[in-house]
Design an enzyme around this catalytic site. Structure first.
Site, PDB file in Angstrom:
ATOM      1  N   GLY B 198      56.148 -18.838  39.874  1.00  0.00           N
ATOM      2  CA  GLY B 198      56.588 -20.164  40.854  1.00  0.00           C
ATOM      3  C   GLY B 198      57.737 -20.917  40.348  1.00  0.00           C
ATOM      4  N   LEU B 224      52.699 -14.092  45.761  1.00  0.00           N
ATOM      5  CA  LEU B 224      53.867 -14.800  45.277  1.00  0.00           C
ATOM      6  C   LEU B 224      54.311 -14.157  43.799  1.00  0.00           C
ATOM      7  CD1 LEU B 224      56.200 -16.650  45.980  1.00  0.00           C
ATOM      8  CD2 LEU B 224      54.890 -18.345  44.731  1.00  0.00           C
ATOM      9  N   ASP B 225      55.044 -13.656  43.614  1.00  0.00           N
ATOM     10  CA  ASP B 225      55.853 -13.244  42.484  1.00  0.00           C
ATOM     11  C   ASP B 225      55.098 -12.055  41.679  1.00  0.00           C
ATOM     12  OD1 ASP B 225      57.875 -15.078  42.658  1.00  0.00           O
ATOM     13  OD2 ASP B 225      56.807 -16.371  41.616  1.00  0.00           O
ATOM     14  N   GLU B 226      54.145 -11.434  42.566  1.00  0.00           N
ATOM     15  CA  GLU B 226      53.414 -10.462  42.158  1.00  0.00           C
ATOM     16  C   GLU B 226      53.655  -8.941  42.590  1.00  0.00           C
ATOM     17  OE1 GLU B 226      51.023 -10.413  39.797  1.00  0.00           O
ATOM     18  OE2 GLU B 226      50.205 -12.375  39.848  1.00  0.00           O
TER      19      GLU B 226
END
Lengths: 282, 282, 282, 282
Positions: B198, B224-226
């Protein structure tokens, strides 16, 4: 299925991988890992192959690989993965490298056999005893150097040793010995070679005011500290560190680098090519 | 001789390397580099081969490789090494990642083409101009998000883009876009994932009191960001560093990691396998 | 409140910190950062103090500190933090170190002034122009070497230069110049000193088969590549890397190490003590 | 001369260093090392001073320092350097962290006393015996947890323990215990926190496809794996490494990080400030 490791060197030419894979398929096998390198300067070709085969017969496997590959005139070695390399460890009085190797060996992280430890001092006999490994005390003086080396050669023969490890062994082996065992003697030098060759490298490093100190694992050649490098590493030091601190901090780098180099050798991941090494890391 | 790069994925089975090398020999060629990996859990097989051939005909080379390999039902891509991958770079206001990519590109260290740069802000137009690369300003708001993404899709088509690089682009792409371009959108996240997902990760890291901060280059997925990680690195920070220092120190890690990831992608060294990547480093 | 930085060296003896703090308290100030080091071998004492004072008067601040400290016969320097150090950058044809310094300078990460750039070649004039910094082309040949160095001395005077930075400047400064500016000329050497002194260090490193390559920022002395080391770093290289790859990978280490060294110098964190440096990192 | 170490925390205000140095001079002493830090956010001040004094009388030294400093309302601790910190080590079945601490302890690299080892399993009793340190087997089950913790408290009292070290101890201490010993219980977590909290972090890391794995030494608080971080480090892993490889590679990072953290604590270099630590490294 039985797992084998083959290592090969020859002049690069079309068809080597084809011949190798043809042989492996003929053995009812499959490639598990394959690493190869062609030196762009010399066209020298190096390959390590870890493969399975449906036959558990090292002579048959070697024979078939040689047959398919002989026209390339390779240096070829094949072994069962379970037939582990055999290392003779030489030490003097410092125990940190020996302790690290033996600890990893017991943990199962260093897949080779250590049938015997030699030292020119009796100090580390208890360490060997704790790990139940025979310890041979071979004193070395100017007068006894030749005898000592004869004993070393005898022990190498007797224990079918693949590699001699100088784990902070403070004597220099004779040029004749180095020449007779090329790529089979490993030393840990307590500096980041080629900086600080010779004795008391940490004190040399301290006087030079370096900001990183290191250690180097290398094959031994007749020229002191000039042999082909296997692995190196460094650690940061500040001005607040004394030469004695360098020695203490350096111990950690030495044992890490030597252990890493020996694991690579145990898995046949290091090839000696002239003055340099090819190292197939994971 | 013409140099080609092929990348292949399929279920592991005997004969793949044999078939590949047979085709290359038939093309009058030779393997220059070969890297392969079999996932021991899934038996998925990944291979990258850089080879020469005596024919300069991509269709003939592709055809022959497909012919020899089709029974393995592979995902196979072959290209001339000189037909470079094409990257579209997206930025917002921070210039450090863009500047690093463009600098390396000019040095010849980043072997891909960058035909266009997109930004949701006009600020970095001068940077693009200095490097003589077209700069398209595509503002993004809640209302215009769909239109902006349509423009992006049009530019990807127009410029035959292989990979979209989010070089500190501060907008989130839609799940639909992420799904339509799997393994083709790369982001640099300014933390050591999975820590500090995040926004404002450096401030999160400062508050947590970490002793190392990092950056992560990863493929973008709808979560997100995975997405699958390509490369990561860290730098040591002391208690004396403020959150603003973290931001400044982190910039160096971000640009290094993104540049390294893009070089790997430019050389077809990164394979996407499920939620993980296989990266054939040199 | 005005912020000052003082640096001090003298023989260690009781009362130095007490005298310093007494002076700072008398100035209505407070210590913001204090770093000190006593060399255990020589009893040489080094201290850096960053402090606030209620007076904005450098002469008054200097005077009071000298008064309190003079009995220790120190080498003492005091400056307002906002009176930034002034650096003259020298380059030849390679731009990576210059570009890095100028980029960080513009980002605000390198708190010093760069009033002029000198080069023995005209190639990098456009880089200087982009950053709006005067560029002086001073060709150097065997015949003009003395004249060139006179020009350098004149520019150092004219621009009130604190430190000369050799950012891959390919000429050797004269012993006389080195002696006249001790601790004021910084060089980036493209190897991990003391390994690979002299020219073409990456090719030397390649031939030696090292597994890590490095760069060293050091003060220049009359003995080539023997000056006191400020910072060093390394990057791992494999056998698959060519000498040209070493050059490319080394560029990244060079620019990082030089930038880091110059930031330390800009903040008065580097003290020269004999053949070694004391570096007060954050 | 006797050497002392003092550590101090208080709200920052002018005069603290002056008062400290005045006291040390009055004791006929001199500062050997001094590190200080003022948190720019909270104005909290932390200082560690290693100093000599002509008196060998801890009460006199403490008294004089308190007297000079009490108006700052500090948290102040003073000890003779030779009065070493006392650590109780807790383990379960994994021996690598314990073995590392004991090895360094014997080498003289870890300057604290280890009067007792506690384990919830009998497996590592022989390791303790080899090093001649009392080993107490305290089984833990849901039913006996309270009794076990009472025994722990009794042993902490009996052996005048300064710090409890969880060297891969696989039980969670109660919130009450954590609260009663703030900054006095150290844990090694086998991941790079805050990533992969909880159990089986290497398997979590493998599934996430990270390219670096790490370990974190931190103070224990009632919130699991959320305590203030003392030190962290990482090691690079490739796609070719399995989750089991991560466990083996991680062991090396764990033992390095825990040993480093414990050395810092032994030398009073770690200050706990809210949720973060101030670490005065050398």
């Amino acid at each position: 299925m039985t797992i084998y490791i083959s290592t090969l060197q020859c002049h690069d030419q079309p068809g080597i991988v084809l011949a190798t894979t043809t042989a492996i398929v003929a053995l009812g096998g499959n490639i598990l890992e394959n690493d190869q390198f062609t030196d762009p300067v010399t066209d020298h070709f190096v390959m390590r192959t870890r493969f399975s085969a449906s036959v558990d017969d090292i002579e048959r496997v070697q024979g078939l690989l040689f047959e398919h590959l002989e026209r390339f005139e390779p240096t070829l070695r094949v072994r069962r993965e379970s037939d582990r390399r055999r290392a003779l460890v030489m030490v003097s009085k410092y125990d940190h490298c020996l302790a690290e190797l033996l600890y990893r060996h017991e943990q199962g992280d260093l897949p080779l056999d250590i049938p015997v430890i030699i030292s020119n001092h009796p100090d580390l006999a208890p360490v060997a005893a704790t790990h139940r490994i025979p310890f041979v005390h071979v004193p070395v003086s100017a007068a006894t150097k030749d005898v000592a080396e004869s004993m070393l050669r005898a022990l190498v023969d007797e224990h079918r040793i693949d590699v001699v490890v100088l784990a902070r062994y403070m004597q220099v082996l004779s040029p004749a010995f180095c020449r007779d065992f090329p790529g089979r003697v490993v030393n840990i030098h307590h500096s980041f070679l080629p900086g600080f060759k010779g004795s008391r490298p940490y004190h040399q490093a301290y006087n030079r005011g370096v900001k990183l100190i290191g250690a180097t694992a290398h094959f031994v050649t007749p020229e002191l500290d000039e042999g082909p490098i296997i692995d190196q590493d460094v650690v940061r030091v500040s001005h607040a560190r004394t030469a004695d601190d360098f020695v203490a901090l350096g111990r950690d780098v030495e044992r890490t680098v030597l252990a890493r180099a020996m694991t690579l050798i145990a898995e046949d991941r290091v090839a000696l090519v002239g003055q340099r090494t090819v190292v197939f890391t994971q």
